[in-house]
Design an enzyme around this catalytic site. Structure first.
Site, PDB file in Angstrom:
ATOM      1  CE  LYS A 132      -2.000   2.058   3.541  1.00 46.18           C
ATOM      2  NZ  LYS A 132      -1.893   3.514   3.216  1.00 46.18           N
ATOM      3  CG  LEU A 142      -0.769   0.061   6.534  1.00 47.02           C
ATOM      4  CD1 LEU A 142      -0.068  -0.307   7.845  1.00 47.02           C
ATOM      5  CD2 LEU A 142       0.027  -0.516   5.357  1.00 47.02           C
ATOM      6  CG  ASP A 143      -3.025   4.100  10.851  1.00 52.96           C
ATOM      7  OD1 ASP A 143      -4.159   3.628  11.008  1.00 52.96           O
ATOM      8  OD2 ASP A 143      -2.207   4.253  11.782  1.00 52.96           O
ATOM      9  CE1 TYR A 144      -5.574   8.835   2.245  1.00 52.87           C
ATOM     10  CE2 TYR A 144      -4.816  10.620   3.677  1.00 52.87           C
ATOM     11  CZ  TYR A 144      -5.259  10.176   2.436  1.00 52.87           C
ATOM     12  OH  TYR A 144      -5.391  11.065   1.394  1.00 52.87           O
ATOM     13  CB  SER A 195       1.024   3.481   7.732  1.00 52.50           C
ATOM     14  OG  SER A 195       1.010   4.152   8.977  1.00 52.50           O
TER      15      SER A 195
END
Length: 209
Positions: free
Chosen positions: A9, A41-43, A45
């Site tokens: 990502k 998974l954080d925006y 990260s």
């Protein structure tokens, strides 16, 4: 046997396929039908995100009770100290309680893709890299942990989840994998017979007082 996608990502991509605010989502990169993210998974990260078409697999991959270890490469502000690493290894007190002990070590800067946009660096402040392994999944946990020991996170990359890693996966791309889950345990025939006999005996003898 379930299908699993290992997706690298990019920064500022949501771990979902739609967004009412027009932000970039998985739909821009993953065209496979019927898959969805196993965990998040954080925006802001980067790195490994697992997607699957199987609900049972999704549950096992994402649920904290299975304690699947996750490995993060973290660029922090300043030269990470031995004292800070030891604090991470013992567990860190956060607002939502003490973390489990992490595996933490200083590491050389990894050979990875440049972030777009790049991190903000201060001219008089060096940075360093840390590998952190945890088996929890609290909100923004790694960022909060490094801040708590005095080294704010500048860049966060998830390198591995359990047995799977980013190796061989370019940013914004994915590759397919497969997973075999163990069959659910069933009571043994002898155990079932014993339970049935006990129930029959209790019905014959009446309720206990």
């Amino acid at each position: 046997m379930a299908n699993v996608l290992l997706f690298n990502k990019p920064f500022r991509v949501l771990s979902q396929f739609t967004d009412s605010e027009g932000r970039d989502t998985l739909a821009s990169y993953v065209k496979e039908k019927g898959v969805y993210a196993a965990g998040r998974l954080d925006y802001d990260s980067e790195g490994l995100l697992l997607l699957t078409n199987d609900g049972n697999v999704q549950h096992q991959l994402a649920h904290p009770k299975f304690k699947m270890e996750k490995t993060y490469w973290v660029q922090v502000e300043g030269e990470i100290s031995d004292e800070a690493l030891n604090m991470l290894r013992k567990g860190v007190e956060l607002k939502d309680g003490m973390t489990r002990p992490a595996k933490a070590r200083a590491m050389p800067e990894p050979e990875i893709w440049p972030r777009n946009p790049p991190i903000r660096e201060r001219k008089n402040q060096s940075t360093s890299w840390v590998e952190i392994k945890i088996s929890e999944g609290r909100n923004r946990q790694v960022r909060r942990m490094t801040a708590a020991v005095g080294f704010p996170t500048l860049r966060l990359i998830r390198y591995a989840i359990g047995q799977w890693t980013l190796d061989g996966i370019n940013q914004g791309e994915f590759k397919k994998a497969q997973i075999n889950l163990p069959a659910p345990k069933r009571p043994s025939r002898s155990g079932a017979n014993r339970s049935g006999k006990r129930a029959q005996q209790q019905r014959r003898s009446g309720p206990r007082r």
